[in-house]
Design a protein around this motif. Structure first.
Motif, PDB file in Angstrom:
ATOM      1  N   ARG A   1       0.827  -1.214   0.000  1.00 32.96           N
ATOM      2  CA  ARG A   1       0.000   0.000   0.000  1.00 32.96           C
ATOM      3  C   ARG A   1       0.863   1.266   0.000  1.00 32.96           C
ATOM      4  O   ARG A   1       0.867   2.044   0.954  1.00 32.96           O
ATOM      5  N   PRO A   2       1.640   1.508  -1.055  1.00 34.57           N
ATOM      6  CA  PRO A   2       2.479   2.709  -1.108  1.00 34.57           C
ATOM      7  C   PRO A   2       1.649   3.983  -1.017  1.00 34.57           C
ATOM      8  O   PRO A   2       0.519   4.053  -1.510  1.00 34.57           O
ATOM      9  N   VAL A   3       2.221   5.003  -0.386  1.00 34.09           N
ATOM     10  CA  VAL A   3       1.562   6.296  -0.199  1.00 34.09           C
ATOM     11  C   VAL A   3       2.342   7.357  -0.963  1.00 34.09           C
ATOM     12  O   VAL A   3       3.560   7.462  -0.811  1.00 34.09           O
ATOM     13  N   VAL A   4       1.646   8.148  -1.775  1.00 35.12           N
ATOM     14  CA  VAL A   4       2.275   9.220  -2.544  1.00 35.12           C
ATOM     15  C   VAL A   4       1.527  10.524  -2.266  1.00 35.12           C
ATOM     16  O   VAL A   4       0.324  10.612  -2.511  1.00 35.12           O
ATOM     17  N   ILE A   5       2.249  11.514  -1.753  1.00 32.74           N
ATOM     18  CA  ILE A   5       1.694  12.839  -1.493  1.00 32.74           C
ATOM     19  C   ILE A   5       2.305  13.799  -2.508  1.00 32.74           C
ATOM     20  O   ILE A   5       3.531  13.884  -2.624  1.00 32.74           O
ATOM     21  N   TYR A   6       1.473  14.532  -3.236  1.00 33.11           N
ATOM     22  CA  TYR A   6       1.961  15.383  -4.317  1.00 33.11           C
ATOM     23  C   TYR A   6       1.028  16.575  -4.467  1.00 33.11           C
ATOM     24  O   TYR A   6      -0.036  16.642  -3.836  1.00 33.11           O
ATOM     25  N   ASP A   7       1.407  17.520  -5.310  1.00 30.45           N
ATOM     26  CA  ASP A   7       0.591  18.705  -5.483  1.00 30.45           C
ATOM     27  C   ASP A   7      -0.685  18.374  -6.266  1.00 30.45           C
ATOM     28  O   ASP A   7      -0.633  17.721  -7.305  1.00 30.45           O
ATOM     29  N   SER A   8      -1.816  18.861  -5.754  1.00 34.77           N
ATOM     30  CA  SER A   8      -3.112  18.452  -6.298  1.00 34.77           C
ATOM     31  C   SER A   8      -3.281  18.803  -7.770  1.00 34.77           C
ATOM     32  O   SER A   8      -3.944  18.085  -8.514  1.00 34.77           O
ATOM     33  N   ARG A   9      -2.658  19.912  -8.206  1.00 34.62           N
ATOM     34  CA  ARG A   9      -2.860  20.336  -9.583  1.00 34.62           C
ATOM     35  C   ARG A   9      -1.946  19.617 -10.567  1.00 34.62           C
ATOM     36  O   ARG A   9      -1.977  19.910 -11.759  1.00 34.62           O
ATOM     37  N   LYS A  10      -1.161  18.701 -10.063  1.00 36.75           N
ATOM     38  CA  LYS A  10      -0.280  17.932 -10.943  1.00 36.75           C
ATOM     39  C   LYS A  10      -0.742  16.479 -11.052  1.00 36.75           C
ATOM     40  O   LYS A  10       0.042  15.588 -11.326  1.00 36.75           O
ATOM     41  N   THR A  11      -2.031  16.237 -10.834  1.00 35.97           N
ATOM     42  CA  THR A  11      -2.554  14.885 -11.009  1.00 35.97           C
ATOM     43  C   THR A  11      -2.603  14.562 -12.494  1.00 35.97           C
ATOM     44  O   THR A  11      -3.350  15.189 -13.246  1.00 35.97           O
ATOM     45  N   PRO A  12      -1.820  13.594 -12.946  1.00 38.19           N
ATOM     46  CA  PRO A  12      -1.878  13.224 -14.360  1.00 38.19           C
ATOM     47  C   PRO A  12      -3.049  12.291 -14.618  1.00 38.19           C
ATOM     48  O   PRO A  12      -3.673  11.769 -13.694  1.00 38.19           O
ATOM     49  N   GLU A  13      -3.344  12.100 -15.863  1.00 36.45           N
ATOM     50  CA  GLU A  13      -4.386  11.128 -16.196  1.00 36.45           C
ATOM     51  C   GLU A  13      -3.982   9.735 -15.741  1.00 36.45           C
ATOM     52  O   GLU A  13      -4.808   8.938 -15.321  1.00 36.45           O
ATOM     53  N   ALA A  14      -2.677   9.441 -15.832  1.00 37.13           N
ATOM     54  CA  ALA A  14      -2.083   8.234 -15.247  1.00 37.13           C
ATOM     55  C   ALA A  14      -2.816   6.962 -15.628  1.00 37.13           C
ATOM     56  O   ALA A  14      -3.353   6.266 -14.773  1.00 37.13           O
ATOM     57  N   PRO A  15      -2.839   6.591 -16.906  1.00 39.47           N
ATOM     58  CA  PRO A  15      -3.573   5.382 -17.279  1.00 39.47           C
ATOM     59  C   PRO A  15      -2.937   4.091 -16.785  1.00 39.47           C
ATOM     60  O   PRO A  15      -3.577   3.050 -16.799  1.00 39.47           O
ATOM     61  N   LYS A  16      -1.671   4.131 -16.343  1.00 45.01           N
ATOM     62  CA  LYS A  16      -0.997   2.897 -15.936  1.00 45.01           C
ATOM     63  C   LYS A  16      -1.070   2.629 -14.437  1.00 45.01           C
ATOM     64  O   LYS A  16      -0.734   1.536 -13.997  1.00 45.01           O
ATOM     65  N   LEU A  17      -1.451   3.613 -13.651  1.00 42.06           N
ATOM     66  CA  LEU A  17      -1.344   3.443 -12.205  1.00 42.06           C
ATOM     67  C   LEU A  17      -2.474   2.575 -11.670  1.00 42.06           C
ATOM     68  O   LEU A  17      -3.631   2.743 -12.033  1.00 42.06           O
ATOM     69  N   PRO A  18      -2.134   1.655 -10.758  1.00 47.29           N
ATOM     70  CA  PRO A  18      -3.138   0.724 -10.232  1.00 47.29           C
ATOM     71  C   PRO A  18      -3.831   1.269  -8.999  1.00 47.29           C
ATOM     72  O   PRO A  18      -3.414   2.255  -8.396  1.00 47.29           O
ATOM     73  N   GLN A  19      -4.898   0.598  -8.634  1.00 46.44           N
ATOM     74  CA  GLN A  19      -5.528   0.888  -7.359  1.00 46.44           C
ATOM     75  C   GLN A  19      -4.672   0.294  -6.244  1.00 46.44           C
ATOM     76  O   GLN A  19      -3.771  -0.487  -6.476  1.00 46.44           O
ATOM     77  N   PHE A  20      -4.975   0.711  -5.017  1.00 51.33           N
ATOM     78  CA  PHE A  20      -4.201   0.373  -3.831  1.00 51.33           C
ATOM     79  C   PHE A  20      -2.803   0.959  -3.880  1.00 51.33           C
ATOM     80  O   PHE A  20      -1.945   0.594  -3.107  1.00 51.33           O
TER      81      PHE A  20
END
Length: 718
Positions: A67-86
């Protein structure tokens, strides 16, 4: 300090990944401004950071555990088609003209804690192309390790930072894995001896505020505090800063960061700035805050011949490919050094030489360290950053017109007026019907937000599913119920929701969602399509950590996940011949029994304070996931022949017997870990057979299914 052999973040992660069989990864936490989905995927899946690979089901199962946790700037959310759930993505809302700028990387293994602080984002350019700065810390491991053990007080400051400033923002109430990470760090710290020497390094936090606080921390104030601790009764006479970005227009308003630094340290007479040739075009003498002596050193973007040779030597046999190539590296490092008679205080981290970075507008994180003696520190920094020796201060104008000044920082942003900032968080929760889910939009109270608009202004979709939020009250909105089959098809490629403005359709924004605690607890049952797949994972764990998918394995999202291909580990004629299917299942399940019995014996030898967590994570929760998968596999409408033994009942019965054996002799708090998920299994078995707890000789129904279920249920009293 960074070990000499670790020249890059890739070197550090490669070493950690190479040891994962004997020292498995338990937790991953990333703080960054932005990320590339490929580099993030590589990091959390344990691959080389340059690898281009397609996520397979095996990695989903590993991420389900970590369950990795990533904290980042809200306006830099990419579409990220490869990223999985959890993969737990937390967009940090920072407000207009500021950003979440911190960069930190935490990897916790069974025996070690690794922490990297620096200036680079988790992007390809940040990892491989820019000129960056970082430091690496390691705690734990064996006495024979070549890595020098870091001061545990710095780890305590890091855990305290997460506890005070991050837990509330990532919503502990949503069962974030961050709470587990903080608890793991606290547990490691209890076992570490506290040094008796005076600490020589500290975290510097800027822009963060504790829950309920009215003001945010200013990094500059902490800089003053730490200097006084390191060099009591002494003042710095010189400062050197490495930065790619500066105040937009120094000398106006509050006078820029150099003036603020000079006001805290009036003794500073010399200020040396090191920056890129491009950034220097927008500097003026006002950026130096009125010091008696200013210096400006430039770092060329084009790599010089000496550095080219070094890159060729370190290229792992690819040196010839660099011959004749034009190599460019942008400056992105951030350093600030204060120099006194007794030594220097060195800052490295995310903060540029600007008021946004140091006076609390941005969210920044870095490290200060006392260094003495410091005779050659200045020269080594200039050489290491590849700055040219010529001083260009004399070429600077007194000031630059405001109209001629560009935005100061390419990691800053402005408001576009359409971002749905009124959405505080999106979570996926159980629906109102069995086997259904729904999204819950938690909204900022109208009186506490600057953003205008409502969800009605946006078309909201999840993959190809159009969401239809329905207002329930002023602070929450719920989507329609979504069947599980749509959820399973979006395990990959459905990590974010898309909000597209109805009137200005060129404005589309992506928001990740979190998981309700109930779904977090059931996460394994989402990534294991069948009970056979669950057993494949637990009996062949090595296959899931190699960074390569199982041959013939489907990619979730491309298929419904209801059937496994014939090349899976346990390819059998499952439903065509129930007897063969049950024999094959029992053969593999006997191995499961041995594996979990061994886990129980290992846990029996642990101290009492560790037993609950180990039982929950390594015995009770995995078996609970199997029970939910088996319950899901029970046919809805089946006509059974009299005297037949249903395969679903058989599988559930064997699991129930195993659970009873594993729970036998445990203290009540530990046995309770099994009881919660055993109850629905017992209820279903009774319903399938019409069985009661009456003795066999008193039951009029002697069918095979009823006899088997009765045997299993009677085991409750044995």
């Amino acid at each position: 300090m960074t070990a000499p052999s670790y020249r890059s973040f890739r070197d550090i992660t490669a070493e950690i990944f190479s040891r994962r069989k004997e020292d498995p990864i338990r937790h991953i936490l990333v703080l960054t401004y932005e990320f590339d989905d490929q580099q993030l995927q590589n990091l959390v899946c344990g691959n080389d950071l340059e690898t281009d690979f397609e996520l397979r089901q095996a990695q989903l199962k590993v991420l389900c555990d970590i369950r990795p946790v990533v904290i980042y700037d809200s306006r830099k959310t990419p579409e990220a088609p490869k990223l999985p759930q959890f993969l737990e993505l937390h967009p940090w809302k920072s407000g207009a003209w500021s950003c979440h700028h911190s960069k930190a990387y935490l990897i916790v293994t069974t025996t070690r804690v690794h922490l990297v602080l620096g200036s680079f984002n988790l992007t390809f350019t940040g990892l491989f192309r820019n000129r960056e700065v970082f430091d690496y810390f390691c705690w734990g491991g064996g006495a024979s390790d070549e890595i020098q053990q870091s001061d545990p007080r710095l780890l305590w400051e890091w855990a305290d930072f997460l506890r005070r400033f991050c837990l509330a923002r990532v919503r502990e109430s949503s069962h974030s894995a961050l709470l587990t990470i903080v608890e793991a760090l606290d547990e490691r710290l209890l076992a570490m001896p506290v040094p008796t020497t005076v600490p020589v390094e500290h975290l510097v936090v800027s822009g963060y505020a504790e829950a309920g606080a009215d003001s945010r921390l200013a990094g500059l104030d902490q800089l003053v505090q730490r200097w006084a601790e390191f060099f009591p009764g002494e003042l710095p006479f010189a400062a050197l800063a490495v930065s790619p970005f500066f105040d937009l227009q120094a000398g106006t308003g509050d006078g820029g960061f150099a003036a603020a630094l000079k006001s805290r340290f009036p003794s500073i007479e010399r200020l040396s700035l090191v920056t890129s040739e491009l950034a220097a075009r927008d500097l003026s003498r006002r950026h130096f805050g009125g010091v008696n002596r200013g210096e400006l050193f430039l770092v060329p973007e084009l790599v010089p011949e000496e550095e080219r040779k070094s890159l060729a030597t370190d290229s792992g046999g690819q040196g010839n490919s660099l011959n004749g190539a034009e190599i460019r590296r942008k400056l992105h490092a951030k350093l600030l050094i204060l120099e006194g008679k007794s030594g220097c205080m060195v800052y490295l981290g995310s903060a540029n030489f600007s008021t946004k970075a140091w006076l609390g507008a941005n969210f920044e994180l870095g490290l200060v360290r006392r260094v003495e003696p410091a005779d050659k520190l200045r020269e080594s920094i200039l050489h290491g950053i590849r700055a040219r020796p010529e001083d260009h201060y004399a070429t600077l104008p007194e000031t630059i017109p405001v109209a001629a000044s560009p935005l100061a920082d390419d990691e800053g942003y402005s408001e576009d007026g359409y971002f749905p900032g009124f959405v505080e968080m999106v979570s996926l929760q159980p629906g109102t019907e069995p086997e259904h889910f729904r999204f819950v939009f938690e909204l900022v109270e109208a009186g506490n937000r600057a953003d205008t608009g409502t969800l009605d202004d946006y078309e909201i979709s999840w993959g190809g599913v159009r969401l239809q939020p329905r207002w329930t009250n002023g602070s929450e909105s719920l989507s329609q119920n979504l069947p599980r089959r749509e959820f399973s098809q979006l395990l990959v490629g459905g990590r974010n929701l898309c909000l597209k403005h109805r009137l200005y359709r060129e404005h589309a924004y992506y928001l990740p969602f979190q998981y309700h605690g109930e779904l977090v607890a059931e996460r394994e049952s989402f990534v294991h399509p069948t009970s056979w797949d669950w057993m494949s994972y637990y009996l062949n764990p090595g296959s899931s950590t190699a960074g390569v998918g199982t041959p013939g394995e489907f990619v979730p999202g491309e298929a419904s996940g209801e059937d496994l291909p014939d090349s899976s580990f346990f390819a059998v004629e499952r439903e065509k011949n129930p007897v063969i299917a049950m024999q094959a299942y029992l053969s593999q399940f006997s191995r499961v029994e041995r594996e979990f019995a061994a886990r129980r014996r290992r846990i029996d030898s642990l101290p009492a304070e560790q037993r609950i967590a180990e039982l929950r994570g390594h015995v009770a929760e995995p078996l609970a996931a199997l029970s939910r998968i088996l319950l899901r596999e029970v046919p809805a409408d089946v006509t059974r022949q009299a005297g037949s033994l249903d395969s679903s009942a058989f599988k559930l019965g064997e699991l129930l017997l195993l659970a009873r054996r594993l729970a036998k002799g445990l203290p009540p708090p530990e046995a309770a870990l099994f009881e919660a998920w055993i109850r629905p299994v017992v209820a279903l078995l009774r319903g399938l057979s019409g069985a009661t707890t009456a003795p066999a000789k008193e039951r009029p129904d002697g069918r095979l299914l009823g006899d088997y279920v009765a045997f299993v249920l009677e085991g409750e009293g044995r």
